[in-house]
Design an enzyme around this catalytic site. Structure first.
Site, PDB file in Angstrom:
ATOM      1  N   GLU A  68       0.849  -1.209   0.000  1.00  0.00           N
ATOM      2  CA  GLU A  68       0.000   0.000   0.000  1.00  0.00           C
ATOM      3  C   GLU A  68       0.884   1.259   0.000  1.00  0.00           C
ATOM      4  O   GLU A  68       0.643   2.208  -0.754  1.00  0.00           O
ATOM      5  CB  GLU A  68      -0.909  -0.026   1.227  1.00  0.00           C
ATOM      6  CG  GLU A  68      -1.714   1.243   1.451  1.00  0.00           C
ATOM      7  CD  GLU A  68      -1.576   1.770   2.866  1.00  0.00           C
ATOM      8  OE1 GLU A  68      -1.122   2.919   3.013  1.00  0.00           O
ATOM      9  OE2 GLU A  68      -1.898   1.031   3.828  1.00  0.00           O
ATOM     10  N   HIS A  69       1.914   1.260   0.847  1.00  0.00           N
ATOM     11  CA  HIS A  69       2.809   2.422   0.901  1.00  0.00           C
ATOM     12  C   HIS A  69       3.484   2.675  -0.445  1.00  0.00           C
ATOM     13  O   HIS A  69       3.645   3.814  -0.858  1.00  0.00           O
ATOM     14  CB  HIS A  69       3.907   2.190   1.953  1.00  0.00           C
ATOM     15  CG  HIS A  69       3.547   2.696   3.311  1.00  0.00           C
ATOM     16  ND1 HIS A  69       4.265   3.670   3.939  1.00  0.00           N
ATOM     17  CD2 HIS A  69       2.555   2.355   4.161  1.00  0.00           C
ATOM     18  CE1 HIS A  69       3.727   3.914   5.128  1.00  0.00           C
ATOM     19  NE2 HIS A  69       2.696   3.128   5.294  1.00  0.00           N
ATOM     20  N   GLU A 140       6.326   3.847  11.607  1.00  0.00           N
ATOM     21  CA  GLU A 140       4.885   3.647  11.795  1.00  0.00           C
ATOM     22  C   GLU A 140       4.657   2.480  12.762  1.00  0.00           C
ATOM     23  O   GLU A 140       3.801   2.539  13.648  1.00  0.00           O
ATOM     24  CB  GLU A 140       4.216   3.366  10.437  1.00  0.00           C
ATOM     25  CG  GLU A 140       2.705   3.326  10.525  1.00  0.00           C
ATOM     26  CD  GLU A 140       2.030   3.096   9.178  1.00  0.00           C
ATOM     27  OE1 GLU A 140       2.745   2.940   8.166  1.00  0.00           O
ATOM     28  OE2 GLU A 140       0.785   3.078   9.152  1.00  0.00           O
TER      29      GLU A 140
END
Lengths: 431, 420
Positions: A68-69, A140
């Site tokens: 996704e990143h 994160e």
């Protein structure tokens, strides 16, 4: 194009299944300036083991999130910036069973939609860019590791489930993402980001046929194979009764969970979801006698809350908050379930709870995000999320009592706790 | 939008809209944010929410709201500049969706009025049980801010940056003064507020204006107004001679870096855009450089505190990377004040802001928050007016305004054992 009108909630929803297998839903919102597009793949943190080209593949924890990143990278730069140039606000999230990309805008909608469809369907990774992202995702993960709300929930899933892949943290760990390469990302993209495994939902004052056309034109012709996934063979019993860890928190916290059978696909599964939520609300929501008693005697405070969570192959009821005596809350929940089973639900209470459930679900339709994500989830699970009024009507008192009787049982229960103090290690030792 | 004084010091902002599924009604007392009494004022709506003469406990209140199709009527405590806003926000489905054709605005307004004017009392005081349990809850909520390390670091930075100023006070007050609140003092404060604090009411939904006014006049007719105080004003922050550095330790795996800047320029639309370029969006300089280019963090963002003339930066980084992140954040600010901005960056910042103003009218919650802020500042510009002003702000003004932004306070959240 198939268009449904939902009179009870004042919404309509033109839908199209494209030739390439992509499902597209549009919810027209005349009078609104915001436009919201959500493009999602049925692929999330728990899809780590799957069969591709006949072979079972094991991929690292956190791979869907890593992907996704990296999806925002394009050959010419960054889709994030391309969208930003048009004043759109793009973002994405990875959940246990879904990865979603979206943008919010008031201008240049069609152009933004094209950018969204293009970047999500066109992978572009380099060794260097994948390497660089490791530092960002590492931070994160660290942030999440310091967050007690995340940790207590993850710890609960790990107590309830012995094997099911919902135990795996969505972003993985700093160690598990260490070896992710551009090739792993390309492989996973190829397997899961296929039109047949995706859905596009758009909410706003847009022309539905333009949305269908854009998706038809930009996305690949091939639907892609159906990917078989392995979430692990999960025993019925909970994995461990209690898990405890220490963190820098202001007060002891707990989360109590009950392991439930996974709902089926289709509308009956949706019914189970709504029924489970309503049952839980009747048992311990803010209007319930149980909540009021525990709140008034100071056992729980305003932080107390719960929900019924469902995932492919897993479901659990949970509730928690700040509390020094979680044992007392657990006991009260079990006793109240028995009392309800014995005495039934007070008829007036039942009527107003059903009405309140309808009202709050309806209120949720003010939110474009809610609508778009809800319809996408519904599509992946095989139901239409706009059918909630008729489902609420079909739920009977007996359904609620049966649900509670079968699920709110001591042997299905696990307790996750966080106590104030220094960290001593990740797993508790109270099992 | 129509704004009208309904009663002495009670103003209604009425915004008709048919497109929503719901109606929104809110009522707030405006009071100065003050160190000693912020906690007491934050406690007040929580105690009022516990029971009214007609519905004396949580059960009775919940039952009424459930019958109104699960209407929500929650207390809120907000900080806007150095003004503390305490009151209630109600959200309820539009009459069009009520199965029996019921009207929901009137009963919600009525219950709100009861909460404000008819709390359960005994011997001229609030019920001691309610005061004690909500006081404990508030103290718990204040203590729990430290559970989220990002929130905690932001709050600590602001407290240090604005030490001795009202803006440094948290919206919920502090634990110590909350623990000292007595039922007697709380009731006295309540009596003072309903008599003299300015009150702002907001409605957005499908009901006609007269219907809304009638419902409110009915619900609030007993409001004992006696000499209404002026709306609290916010004093601007003045820059420290030398930047203040604060270090704290906790048992955490990730460090937090907070940087507070004072803006001497008062060019608000230029600073608003400047902040977006600096760290206010996902294509800002902080995002693109501190995160994307140097991979130092997952988040590095900035916030413009317009009323106070401050910009704060918040970031989560590896402990060892503190110096690099610090230097890069300052370097990006310098670049911005020198005008080192690509045309697309500027266009993106304008686009984001234009979109935010345009989308405001699509959310009742955002509209409510916006108009409450406008009322406090005595401003009447609409979102469109602000959007126009922003469009007319040339790049040079942004760079000039940003060159007035100076470092004032730095806050580090470190790992406990690393603290020196």
């Amino acid at each position: 194009m198939r268009e449904s009108f939902y009179e009870r909630i004042g919404e309509s929803c033109p839908r199209e299944k494209l030739a390439n297998g992509l499902s597209v839903c549009v919810v027209p919102k005349p009078g609104y300036r915001r436009k919201y597009a959500f493009f999602a793949a049925r692929y999330g943190g728990m899809d780590v083991r799957f069969r591709l080209d006949g072979q079972w593949r094991d991929t690292p924890a956190g791979i869907a999130h890593y992907l996704e990143h990296k999806m925002f990278d394009t050959k010419d730069g960054s889709a994030m910036q391309d969208l930003a140039k048009n004043g759109a606000e793009p973002n994405a999230f990875t959940a246990s069973a879904m990865t979603g990309y979206y943008f919010d805008c008031t201008e240049h909608f069609e152009e933004n939609l094209k950018i969204l469809l293009r970047f999500v369907s066109t992978p572009y990774f380099t060794q260097e860019s994948v390497e660089k992202e490791r530092g960002i995702i590492g931070q994160e993960i660290r942030m999440v590791e310091d967050n007690p709300d995340w940790q207590i929930y993850q710890q609960l899933l790990q107590a309830l489930y012995a094997r099911h892949s919902c135990r795996i943290p969505i972003a993985g760990t700093v160690e598990s993402i260490a070896d992710i390469t551009p090739q792993t990302l390309y492989d996973c993209h190829k397997a899961f980001y296929t039109p047949g495994n995706m859905v596009l939902t758009v909410v706003g004052d847009v022309r539905p046929e333009r949305v269908f056309e854009a998706a038809e034109r930009i996305l690949p012709r091939e639907s892609g194979p159906e990917i078989e996934r392995d979430y692990g063979r999960e025993p019925e019993a909970v994995c461990r009764r209690e898990s405890v860890r220490r963190m820098e928190v202001s007060a002891p916290q707990f989360l109590l969970g009950f392991k439930c059978p996974a709902p089926e696909l289709g509308e009956s599964g949706y019914r189970t979801e709504l029924l489970g939520d309503l049952a839980w609300d009747i048992l311990l929501g803010e209007s319930s006698p149980l909540y009021q008693r525990l709140y008034e005697d100071g056992t729980i405070n305003g932080s107390f809350g719960g929900a019924f969570d469902t995932l492919p192959g897993a479901a659990c009821l949970y509730a928690g908050g700040d509390c020094k005596e979680p044992g007392k809350v657990a006991e009260a929940i079990l006793r109240e379930t028995e009392r309800l089973d014995r005495e039934g639900i007070d008829p007036d209470y039942w009527q107003r709870m059903r009405r309140a459930a309808f009202g709050s679900t309806l209120r949720g339709l003010n939110s474009f995000e809610n609508i778009a994500v809800g319809l996408a989830e519904g599509y992946f699970q095989g139901y239409d999320a706009f059918h909630f009024p008729r489902i609420y009507e079909s739920i009977r008192q007996e359904d609620i009592l049966t649900f509670l009787r079968e699920n709110v049982r001591e042997e299905r229960m696990a307790l996750s706790r966080i106590l104030p103090g220094e960290q001593q290690g990740k797993e508790g030792n109270n099992a | 939008m129509v704004r009208k004084e309904l009663m002495e010091g009670v103003n209604l902002t009425y915004l008709p809209a048919r497109k929503f599924k719901t109606g929104l009604l809110s009522a707030h007392f405006l009071t100065p944010l003050e160190e000693g009494s912020a906690g007491m004022r934050a406690l007040l709506p929580a105690v009022l929410r516990r029971g009214t003469v007609g519905s004396p406990d949580m059960g009775a209140i919940s039952a009424r709201l459930d019958r109104l199709y699960g209407a929500e009527l929650d207390y809120t405590v907000r900080k806007k500049g150095e003004c503390q806003c305490i009151g209630f926000v109600g959200s309820f489905i539009d009459d069009a969706y009520a199965l029996g054709g019921e009207k929901l605005l009137e009963p919600v307004a009525e219950l709100m009025g009861e909460m404000i004017l008819e709390p359960v009392t005994r011997g001229g005081r609030f019920l001691p049980d309610y005061v004690e349990s909500e006081r404990d809850n508030l103290a718990d909520a204040i203590r729990s801010i430290r559970n989220d390390k990002r929130d905690w670091a932001e709050l600590r930075l602001l407290r240090e940056l604005c030490a001795g100023e009202a803006y440094g006070v948290s919206r919920l007050g502090d634990e110590r003064s909350v623990e000292r609140i007595s039922g007697q003092k709380l009731y006295a404060e309540y009596a003072r507020l309903i008599a003299s604090a300015p009150m702002e009411i907001f409605y957005c939904g499908s009901a006609e204006r007269t219907r809304v006014e009638d419902a409110l006049l009915n619900a609030l007719s007993a409001l004992p107004r006696r000499g209404v105080a002026p709306i609290p004003e916010t004093e601007r922050h003045s820059l420290r001679g030398e930047a203040k550095v604060v270090r704290e330790g906790m048992d955490v795996t990730q460090g937090k870096l907070g940087m507070g800047f004072a803006c001497t320029s008062e060019d608000e639309s230029a600073l608003l855009l400047g902040n977006l370029l600096f760290g206010g969006s996902s294509n800002s300089k902080l995002f693109l450089n501190v995160r994307e280019k140097l991979s130092l963090c997952y988040y590095a963002s900035s916030l413009y505190h317009r009323r106070k003339g401050l910009i704060t930066v918040s970031s989560g980084v590896e402990f060892a990377d503190f110096p690099r992140a610090y230097e890069e954040i300052l370097a990006q600010l310098t670049a911005l004040s020198r005008g080192e901005v690509e045309p697309w960056e500027l266009e993106a910042a304008r686009g984001v802001l234009r979109s935010a103003y345009a989308a405001m009218e699509d959310s009742q919650g955002r509209l409510e928050n916006f108009y409450l802020g406008q009322a406090i500042e005595g401003r009447s510009d609409s979102p469109e007016d602000l959007a126009r002003e922003m469009e007319e702000t040339p790049a040079e003004r942004i760079f000039r305004a940003m060159s007035s932004v100076k470092l004032d306070t730095v806050y580090y959240l470190e790992r406990k054992e690393e603290k020196t």
